[in-house]
Design a protein around this motif. Structure first.
Motif, short mmCIF file in Angstrom:
data_model
loop_
_atom_site.label_atom_id
_atom_site.label_comp_id
_atom_site.label_asym_id
_atom_site.label_seq_id
_atom_site.Cartn_x
_atom_site.Cartn_y
_atom_site.Cartn_z
N ARG A 51 -2.28 9.65 13.08
CA ARG A 51 -2.24 9.75 11.62
C ARG A 51 -0.91 10.33 11.19
NH1 ARG A 51 -6.66 12.92 8.59
NH2 ARG A 51 -5.44 12.10 6.85
N VAL A 52 -0.28 9.67 10.25
CA VAL A 52 0.95 10.18 9.66
C VAL A 52 0.59 10.82 8.32
CG1 VAL A 52 3.22 9.62 8.71
CG2 VAL A 52 2.42 8.50 10.81
N ILE A 53 0.97 12.08 8.16
CA ILE A 53 0.69 12.81 6.93
C ILE A 53 2.01 13.33 6.39
CG2 ILE A 53 -0.38 14.92 5.99
CD1 ILE A 53 -2.69 14.50 7.91
N ALA A 54 2.17 13.26 5.08
CA ALA A 54 3.40 13.74 4.45
C ALA A 54 3.06 14.29 3.07
CB ALA A 54 4.42 12.60 4.33
N ASN A 55 3.90 15.17 2.58
CA ASN A 55 3.73 15.69 1.22
C ASN A 55 4.51 14.82 0.25
OD1 ASN A 55 2.08 17.78 2.03
ND2 ASN A 55 3.70 19.30 2.13
N ARG A 56 3.88 13.70 -0.16
CA ARG A 56 4.56 12.74 -1.02
C ARG A 56 4.02 12.77 -2.45
NH1 ARG A 56 9.20 11.89 0.29
NH2 ARG A 56 9.27 9.87 -0.76
N GLY A 57 3.17 13.75 -2.77
CA GLY A 57 2.71 13.87 -4.15
C GLY A 57 3.87 14.14 -5.08
N VAL A 58 4.62 15.19 -4.80
CA VAL A 58 5.85 15.47 -5.55
C VAL A 58 7.06 15.49 -4.62
CG1 VAL A 58 4.83 16.63 -7.53
CG2 VAL A 58 5.27 17.94 -5.46
N SER A 59 6.84 15.15 -3.35
CA SER A 59 7.92 14.87 -2.39
C SER A 59 8.86 16.05 -2.15
CB SER A 59 8.73 13.65 -2.84
OG SER A 59 7.88 12.53 -2.98
N GLY A 60 8.34 17.26 -2.17
CA GLY A 60 9.16 18.43 -1.90
C GLY A 60 9.31 18.69 -0.41
N ARG B 134 0.04 2.98 7.78
CA ARG B 134 0.61 1.80 8.42
C ARG B 134 -0.01 1.59 9.80
NH1 ARG B 134 6.94 1.80 8.66
NH2 ARG B 134 6.64 1.59 6.40
N ALA B 135 -0.99 0.72 9.88
CA ALA B 135 -1.63 0.41 11.15
C ALA B 135 -0.85 -0.69 11.88
CB ALA B 135 -3.06 -0.05 10.92
N ALA C 127 0.85 -1.19 0.00
CA ALA C 127 0.00 0.00 0.00
C ALA C 127 0.88 1.24 0.00
CB ALA C 127 -0.93 -0.01 1.21
N GLY C 128 0.63 2.13 -0.93
CA GLY C 128 1.51 3.27 -1.06
C GLY C 128 0.86 4.62 -1.13
N ALA C 129 -0.30 4.79 -0.50
CA ALA C 129 -0.94 6.11 -0.53
C ALA C 129 -1.81 6.28 0.69
CB ALA C 129 -1.77 6.26 -1.81
N ALA C 130 -2.19 7.54 0.94
CA ALA C 130 -3.07 7.85 2.08
C ALA C 130 -4.41 8.32 1.57
CB ALA C 130 -2.44 8.93 2.95
N GLU D 134 -9.95 6.62 7.93
CA GLU D 134 -10.52 5.28 7.96
C GLU D 134 -9.73 4.31 7.10
OE1 GLU D 134 -12.94 4.49 10.00
OE2 GLU D 134 -12.92 6.58 10.66
N TYR D 135 -9.02 4.83 6.12
CA TYR D 135 -8.30 3.96 5.20
C TYR D 135 -7.26 3.11 5.90
CZ TYR D 135 -5.22 2.47 1.41
OH TYR D 135 -4.44 1.73 0.56
N THR D 136 -6.51 3.72 6.80
CA THR D 136 -5.44 2.99 7.48
C THR D 136 -5.98 1.80 8.26
OG1 THR D 136 -4.06 4.96 7.63
CG2 THR D 136 -3.57 3.17 9.15
N SER D 137 -7.03 2.03 9.04
CA SER D 137 -7.60 0.93 9.83
C SER D 137 -8.25 -0.11 8.94
CB SER D 137 -8.59 1.47 10.86
OG SER D 137 -9.63 2.19 10.22
N ASN D 138 -8.95 0.33 7.89
CA ASN D 138 -9.57 -0.62 6.97
C ASN D 138 -8.52 -1.44 6.22
OD1 ASN D 138 -12.16 0.16 7.64
ND2 ASN D 138 -12.38 1.57 5.92
#
Length: 568
Positions: A413-422, A259-260, A229-232, A236-240
């Motif tokens: 919740r872990v949040i990061a700017n990984r769309g273009v990873s700046g 990553r649960a 799994a490589g996106a957020a 609810e997505y993480t637990s599901n």
């Protein structure tokens, strides 16, 4: 007081804001300027939109990004004409690639001035090009402005979310003779008090999921399945996702953003992949959910392994790996919201769990035996913040250290700017997360902190629950792991000049200049205490050395490799 027909700017902006409200928009980030005065006044007149003044448009764009990543709801960003609009570009690009809703409204000079040398004038039409879902050059005097406002917000939210750009040429006068008394209330109540969201729960099986259920079953039932799994996609997505992998009985290699802490989660996936364990314990099929993960070791293996892959992802962007023989245009969030009624080969999961446990023990032994290192900082931040928190993790080394070394944890919740990873806008994005009311801790590097240092003053002004942890290794630490720093081709002097870029600056002093409480921490015990305290606006600086960090990473990997021999 009601506006008159002689004040088209105020009337149009009133209706535009009413349209935003109809779609459930509740937040606006406004940067000071003259040309955007009519819209600023209209937003300020609404009791239903919280308007926040942000001096720097670049920072405002990233705050809107963080707000939307945390809440799933778009915010409006508003600026004046000219170069101001260009400062939104980095946040717009991230929003587009990460599928985050955003409404960008740029005020413009009258159309007649386009192509002239009039002050503060440039061509703003289609400014963001292909990086927005839609562009509208809006006639503010048009009769259907309210409907346009609602359509703009719903476009940002619908399908694959993303940014929408509205450009409004305003003529004089910009300031009305009288202020509006109020903005009309929404035409109908939003779906909930928080408005419409990209994170709305999936309480039924979508037609797309149902239509592909049998084909997915036939490809993975009873087989050795690896889930990557490589996106957020929201809280609810993480637990599901964790529940789905557990019920399926398959090892889960999940990006830090989803990553649960489950019995299926393989916490040391990056290390294991880099040590060749995917070639030693090989799956029959890989089920990929969302985009590519942070771990380069994992996605490079996916790219060249030749093993059948099923990609479940709804995106405007194509798969960069090109390795999936079956691609399902389905939302990964919808897919994992349904509990599978089929099972994979459970023995395969048990074997990966044993490998993961051995690697984790070896890595922990090395990391815990050293001083406060970058891997230990990452582990400590994830383990110690209060339950219910958001941890915003900066790009470059922080997200990689969380990926490789932090133990899986539920309840945050872990949040990061990984769309273009700046690395740009890191503090501002974290402020946006904290403005949701969620206690937020940002883990970022020193270069990222310097890049967005002025945002610290905004954090204090807004009084947000934001703790910024800065790992200061005096430069660009990630390049020490890349050929620029390790190949020997680039001289030490040239490397330091263009990649290491030492600055010799104290982040605590910079923070203090902006009246942000700050301190230098030099022990894991003190860091843990600070992280467990109630979250308030503050900055914690932890100093490390780049050369020692490289040596420690190498030692950790050697320790893991030594215990994996028996599994190969």
């Amino acid at each position: 007081m009601e506006t008159s027909s002689k004040d088209p700017n105020s009337i149009g902006c009133r209706d535009l804001v009413a349209g935003f409200l109809d779609a459930g928009v509740t937040r606006a980030f406004i940067s000071p300027g003259s040309r955007n005065t009519p819209l600023t006044l209209a937003i300020a007149a609404s009791d239903d939109i919280t308007d926040i003044s942000v001096r720097d448009e670049r920072s405002a764009g990233f705050m809107a990004l963080g707000w939307a990543k945390t809440t799933g709801r778009p915010a409006v960003v508003v600026c004046t004409s000219g170069s101001a609009a260009t400062h939104y570009f980095p946040a717009v690009v991230e929003a587009n690639h990460a599928a985050v809703p955003m409404i960008v409204v740029t005020a413009d000079r009258p159309i007649a001035l386009r192509g002239t040398s009039a002050p503060q004038t440039m061509d703003q039409a289609n400014l963001y090009g292909s990086h927005v879902k839609a562009f509208i050059d809006l006639d503010i005097e048009h009769a259907g402005v309210r409907q346009t406002g609602e359509a703009v917000a719903l476009t940002a939210l619908s399908g694959i979310p993303g940014p929408v750009h509205v450009n409004i040429p305003f003529g004089e006068p910009l300031t009305p003779a009288h202020l509006m008394s109020a903005i009309p209330k929404p035409a109908s109540e939003p779906a909930d008090s928080g408005g419409r969201s990209t994170f709305d729960a999936h309480d039924h099986i979508s037609p797309e999921v149902a239509a592909n259920a049998d084909s997915v079953r036939s490809m993975i039932e009873g087989k050795k399945v690896l889930v990557v799994a490589g996106a957020a996609f929201g809280p609810e997505y993480t637990s599901n996702l964790g529940r789905y992998a557990q019920e399926l009985g398959a090892p889960l290699f999940a990006d830090p953003q989803c990553r649960a802490d489950t019995t299926a989660t393989i916490g040391s996936a990056d290390i294991l992949a880099s040590e060749g364990m995917l070639d030693a314990i090989t799956p029959d099929v890989v089920l990929r959910l969302g985009g590519i993960p942070t771990s380069k070791s994992v996605w490079t293996w996916l790219e060249g392994c030749g093993i059948p892959q099923i990609l479940v992802n709804r995106s405007r962007l194509t798969d960069p790996l090109g390795s999936a023989e079956t691609v399902l245009d389905i939302s990964a969030a919808e897919f994992v919201s349904q509990v599978p009624d089929y099972r994979a080969d459970r023995n395969f999961l048990d074997l990966w769990r044993a490998v993961d446990a051995a690697a984790q023990e070896a890595m922990t032994s090395v990391i815990n035996s050293k001083e406060l290192s970058e891997p230990l900082i990452a582990r400590t931040v994830i383990a110690s913040v209060e339950s219910g928190s958001v941890v915003f993790v900066g790009s470059s080394m922080p997200i990689r250290d969380v990926d490789a070394f932090a133990a899986p944890r539920s309840g945050i919740r872990v949040i990061a700017n990984r769309g273009v990873s700046g690395i740009d806008g890191s503090i501002s994005t974290a402020i946006g997360c904290a403005l949701s009311g969620t206690p937020t801790t940002a883990l970022i590097g020193d270069v990222a902190a310097l890049h967005d240092a002025t945002a610290l003053s905004e954090a204090m002004k807004l009084g947000v629950p934001l703790r910024v942890v800065v790992v200061n290794n005096d430069g660009g630490g990630i390049f020490s792991f890349l050929p620029q720093g390790r190949s020997g081709v680039v001289s030490k002097q040239l490397y330091e000049q263009h990649w290491g870029t030492p600055h010799g600056l104290s982040l605590t002093r910079i923070a203090a200049a902006m009246e942000v409480p700050s301190e230098v921490v030099d022990s894991v015990a003190t860091l843990t205490v600070r992280l467990r305290a109630p979250t308030t606006a503050c900055l914690i600086e932890v100093s490390t050395e780049r050369d020692r960090n490289v040596a420690l990473h190498d030692e950790v990997r050697r320790a893991a490799s030594s215990v994996l021999t028996s599994f190969r």
